[in-house]
Scaffold this motif. Sequence first.
Motif, PDB file in Angstrom:
ATOM      1  N   VAL A   1       0.834  -1.206   0.000  1.00  0.00           N
ATOM      2  CA  VAL A   1       0.000   0.000   0.000  1.00  0.00           C
ATOM      3  C   VAL A   1       0.867   1.252   0.000  1.00  0.00           C
ATOM      4  O   VAL A   1       0.673   2.171  -0.800  1.00  0.00           O
ATOM      5  CB  VAL A   1      -0.962  -0.012   1.206  1.00  0.00           C
ATOM      6  N   GLN A   2       1.844   1.302   0.902  1.00  0.00           N
ATOM      7  CA  GLN A   2       2.680   2.506   0.977  1.00  0.00           C
ATOM      8  C   GLN A   2       3.570   2.640  -0.252  1.00  0.00           C
ATOM      9  O   GLN A   2       3.932   3.752  -0.645  1.00  0.00           O
ATOM     10  CB  GLN A   2       3.487   2.522   2.278  1.00  0.00           C
ATOM     11  N   MET A   3       3.934   1.515  -0.883  1.00  0.00           N
ATOM     12  CA  MET A   3       4.763   1.571  -2.075  1.00  0.00           C
ATOM     13  C   MET A   3       4.057   2.309  -3.203  1.00  0.00           C
ATOM     14  O   MET A   3       4.650   3.157  -3.886  1.00  0.00           O
ATOM     15  CB  MET A   3       5.124   0.148  -2.519  1.00  0.00           C
ATOM     16  N   TYR A   4       2.764   2.001  -3.394  1.00  0.00           N
ATOM     17  CA  TYR A   4       2.024   2.670  -4.464  1.00  0.00           C
ATOM     18  C   TYR A   4       1.657   4.115  -4.091  1.00  0.00           C
ATOM     19  O   TYR A   4       1.616   4.981  -4.960  1.00  0.00           O
ATOM     20  CB  TYR A   4       0.785   1.857  -4.827  1.00  0.00           C
ATOM     21  N   LEU A   5       1.438   4.358  -2.809  1.00  0.00           N
ATOM     22  CA  LEU A   5       1.228   5.740  -2.382  1.00  0.00           C
ATOM     23  C   LEU A   5       2.490   6.570  -2.614  1.00  0.00           C
ATOM     24  O   LEU A   5       2.423   7.719  -3.067  1.00  0.00           O
ATOM     25  CB  LEU A   5       0.832   5.777  -0.907  1.00  0.00           C
ATOM     26  N   ALA A   6       3.642   5.976  -2.314  1.00  0.00           N
ATOM     27  CA  ALA A   6       4.911   6.674  -2.529  1.00  0.00           C
ATOM     28  C   ALA A   6       5.136   6.952  -4.011  1.00  0.00           C
ATOM     29  O   ALA A   6       5.683   7.997  -4.376  1.00  0.00           O
ATOM     30  CB  ALA A   6       6.059   5.853  -1.951  1.00  0.00           C
ATOM     31  N   MET A   7       4.723   6.030  -4.866  1.00  0.00           N
ATOM     32  CA  MET A   7       4.849   6.246  -6.303  1.00  0.00           C
ATOM     33  C   MET A   7       4.069   7.484  -6.729  1.00  0.00           C
ATOM     34  O   MET A   7       4.560   8.312  -7.510  1.00  0.00           O
ATOM     35  CB  MET A   7       4.334   5.026  -7.073  1.00  0.00           C
ATOM     36  N   LEU A   8       2.865   7.626  -6.191  1.00  0.00           N
ATOM     37  CA  LEU A   8       2.047   8.799  -6.508  1.00  0.00           C
ATOM     38  C   LEU A   8       2.702  10.076  -5.993  1.00  0.00           C
ATOM     39  O   LEU A   8       2.783  11.083  -6.720  1.00  0.00           O
ATOM     40  CB  LEU A   8       0.657   8.634  -5.898  1.00  0.00           C
ATOM     41  N   VAL A   9       3.189  10.046  -4.747  1.00  0.00           N
ATOM     42  CA  VAL A   9       3.796  11.235  -4.147  1.00  0.00           C
ATOM     43  C   VAL A   9       5.040  11.657  -4.915  1.00  0.00           C
ATOM     44  O   VAL A   9       5.202  12.827  -5.282  1.00  0.00           O
ATOM     45  CB  VAL A   9       4.138  10.971  -2.661  1.00  0.00           C
ATOM     46  N   VAL A  10       5.925  10.715  -5.176  1.00  0.00           N
ATOM     47  CA  VAL A  10       7.157  11.033  -5.900  1.00  0.00           C
ATOM     48  C   VAL A  10       6.840  11.521  -7.309  1.00  0.00           C
ATOM     49  O   VAL A  10       7.439  12.482  -7.804  1.00  0.00           O
ATOM     50  CB  VAL A  10       8.093   9.811  -5.951  1.00  0.00           C
ATOM     51  N   GLY A  11       5.872  10.855  -7.949  1.00  0.00           N
ATOM     52  CA  GLY A  11       5.502  11.246  -9.301  1.00  0.00           C
ATOM     53  C   GLY A  11       4.992  12.663  -9.386  1.00  0.00           C
ATOM     54  O   GLY A  11       5.350  13.418 -10.305  1.00  0.00           O
ATOM     55  N   VAL A  12       4.174  13.062  -8.423  1.00  0.00           N
ATOM     56  CA  VAL A  12       3.604  14.414  -8.423  1.00  0.00           C
ATOM     57  C   VAL A  12       4.676  15.452  -8.084  1.00  0.00           C
ATOM     58  O   VAL A  12       4.781  16.495  -8.737  1.00  0.00           O
ATOM     59  CB  VAL A  12       2.434  14.504  -7.421  1.00  0.00           C
ATOM     60  N   ILE A  13       5.482  15.169  -7.078  1.00  0.00           N
ATOM     61  CA  ILE A  13       6.509  16.121  -6.650  1.00  0.00           C
ATOM     62  C   ILE A  13       7.521  16.385  -7.766  1.00  0.00           C
ATOM     63  O   ILE A  13       7.939  17.525  -8.001  1.00  0.00           O
ATOM     64  CB  ILE A  13       7.223  15.618  -5.381  1.00  0.00           C
ATOM     65  N   CYS A  14       7.914  15.334  -8.464  1.00  0.00           N
ATOM     66  CA  CYS A  14       8.949  15.461  -9.491  1.00  0.00           C
ATOM     67  C   CYS A  14       8.406  15.842 -10.866  1.00  0.00           C
ATOM     68  O   CYS A  14       9.197  16.066 -11.797  1.00  0.00           O
ATOM     69  CB  CYS A  14       9.733  14.152  -9.609  1.00  0.00           C
ATOM     70  N   LEU A  15       7.094  15.926 -10.994  1.00  0.00           N
ATOM     71  CA  LEU A  15       6.500  16.142 -12.310  1.00  0.00           C
ATOM     72  C   LEU A  15       6.981  17.425 -12.999  1.00  0.00           C
ATOM     73  O   LEU A  15       7.345  17.378 -14.187  1.00  0.00           O
ATOM     74  CB  LEU A  15       4.962  16.143 -12.203  1.00  0.00           C
ATOM     75  N   PRO A  16       6.997  18.580 -12.329  1.00  0.00           N
ATOM     76  CA  PRO A  16       7.456  19.785 -13.035  1.00  0.00           C
ATOM     77  C   PRO A  16       8.867  19.645 -13.595  1.00  0.00           C
ATOM     78  O   PRO A  16       9.133  20.030 -14.737  1.00  0.00           O
ATOM     79  CB  PRO A  16       7.386  20.871 -11.948  1.00  0.00           C
ATOM     80  N   TRP A  17       9.769  19.082 -12.802  1.00  0.00           N
ATOM     81  CA  TRP A  17      11.149  18.876 -13.260  1.00  0.00           C
ATOM     82  C   TRP A  17      11.187  17.873 -14.416  1.00  0.00           C
ATOM     83  O   TRP A  17      11.882  18.071 -15.408  1.00  0.00           O
ATOM     84  CB  TRP A  17      11.997  18.395 -12.086  1.00  0.00           C
ATOM     85  N   ALA A  18      10.397  16.800 -14.287  1.00  0.00           N
ATOM     86  CA  ALA A  18      10.400  15.762 -15.317  1.00  0.00           C
ATOM     87  C   ALA A  18       9.829  16.260 -16.636  1.00  0.00           C
ATOM     88  O   ALA A  18      10.231  15.806 -17.709  1.00  0.00           O
ATOM     89  CB  ALA A  18       9.617  14.546 -14.828  1.00  0.00           C
ATOM     90  N   VAL A  19       8.887  17.205 -16.570  1.00  0.00           N
ATOM     91  CA  VAL A  19       8.285  17.749 -17.785  1.00  0.00           C
ATOM     92  C   VAL A  19       9.306  18.571 -18.571  1.00  0.00           C
ATOM     93  O   VAL A  19       9.407  18.471 -19.794  1.00  0.00           O
ATOM     94  CB  VAL A  19       7.042  18.592 -17.451  1.00  0.00           C
ATOM     95  N   VAL A  20      10.082  19.360 -17.864  1.00  0.00           N
ATOM     96  CA  VAL A  20      11.025  20.251 -18.555  1.00  0.00           C
ATOM     97  C   VAL A  20      12.349  19.557 -18.887  1.00  0.00           C
ATOM     98  O   VAL A  20      13.082  20.010 -19.765  1.00  0.00           O
ATOM     99  CB  VAL A  20      11.303  21.523 -17.719  1.00  0.00           C
ATOM    100  N   SER A  21      12.655  18.453 -18.197  1.00  0.00           N
ATOM    101  CA  SER A  21      13.935  17.775 -18.435  1.00  0.00           C
ATOM    102  C   SER A  21      13.800  16.286 -18.139  1.00  0.00           C
ATOM    103  O   SER A  21      13.212  15.906 -17.113  1.00  0.00           O
ATOM    104  CB  SER A  21      15.033  18.375 -17.555  1.00  0.00           C
ATOM    105  N   ARG A  22      14.382  15.475 -19.017  1.00  0.00           N
ATOM    106  CA  ARG A  22      14.394  14.026 -18.756  1.00  0.00           C
ATOM    107  C   ARG A  22      15.188  13.709 -17.497  1.00  0.00           C
ATOM    108  O   ARG A  22      14.936  12.693 -16.843  1.00  0.00           O
ATOM    109  CB  ARG A  22      15.014  13.278 -19.939  1.00  0.00           C
ATOM    110  N   ASP A  23      16.134  14.571 -17.143  1.00  0.00           N
ATOM    111  CA  ASP A  23      16.908  14.332 -15.923  1.00  0.00           C
ATOM    112  C   ASP A  23      15.990  14.235 -14.712  1.00  0.00           C
ATOM    113  O   ASP A  23      16.254  13.468 -13.777  1.00  0.00           O
ATOM    114  CB  ASP A  23      17.927  15.443 -15.710  1.00  0.00           C
ATOM    115  N   GLY A  24      14.928  15.017 -14.711  1.00  0.00           N
ATOM    116  CA  GLY A  24      13.967  14.958 -13.616  1.00  0.00           C
ATOM    117  C   GLY A  24      13.251  13.626 -13.561  1.00  0.00           C
ATOM    118  O   GLY A  24      12.988  13.088 -12.476  1.00  0.00           O
ATOM    119  N   ALA A  25      12.929  13.070 -14.733  1.00  0.00           N
ATOM    120  CA  ALA A  25      12.273  11.765 -14.779  1.00  0.00           C
ATOM    121  C   ALA A  25      13.217  10.667 -14.294  1.00  0.00           C
ATOM    122  O   ALA A  25      12.811   9.774 -13.529  1.00  0.00           O
ATOM    123  CB  ALA A  25      11.794  11.469 -16.194  1.00  0.00           C
TER     124      ALA A  25
END
Length: 251
Positions: free
Chosen positions: A14-38
């Motif tokens: 449960v926490q693993m998939y919640l963490a995936m959502l949290v990390v995905g949202v937090i890093c999204l702006p960086w990941a959008v502008v640069s693959r390094d963020g992804a």
Amino acid sequence: MKALHYIRSVIFIVQMYLAMLVVGVICLPWAVVSRDGAYAAVRGYSRYVRWSLRVICGLRTEVRGEVPTGEIVIASKHQSFLDIIMITSVVDRPKLIMKNSLRYMPVLGWYGLRIGCVPVRRGHRAEAIHAMMNAVHDGNAPSGQLIIFPQGTRVAPGAKLPYKVGALVIYEETGQYCVPVAANVGLFWPRQGLLRRPGLAVIEFLPPIPPGLSRPEFRSTLERVIETRSNELMREGGFGADELSGHHRGA
């Protein structure tokens, strides 16, 4: 005791998939502008999963061998989601050939496409491989470490499935070194089911196979080194020789 392991396993999942959502949202702006963020999001999340797996389930993870860098093919034993997590936690620019259905999963699908993963429709693997090779040759695919699973699917410990042609095609087309990866992770994180067993899960990067081998020579070499070392790691993890031979007979 087994009931407690199941409870801990459910908490971990449960926490693993919640963490995936949290990390995905937090890093999204960086990941959008640069693959390094992804890449940073994928690597950071994978390392968190390894840490939380140890803390919650008592399952430690260990990566052995020299971690490959640069333009290279990684051909890995695939027993569960954990071998993917462990590889992506240490290589700097991973990209995988993944099931097409995963592209539609929230967070996972978008980040997979962002780092250059190639979706493959079941029954259309050759088509997808050639499309990916075209992208590489055209300069449209990101550079990095291409992770493939030569048997094409998750394989339970001891079971024997043939090594498919996809790995051979990629090896020939790229002309790159191929790093085999052995694993015993399926002993502790099975391909199906909720239970995450305590112990030591290991993946090991093996010496690279140089380019230029013939198809039969490459296939036999790849299968031999991965299966031999994976069996050794599974015996190290408590999987007996009689169990290995029994699974081979029943596969």
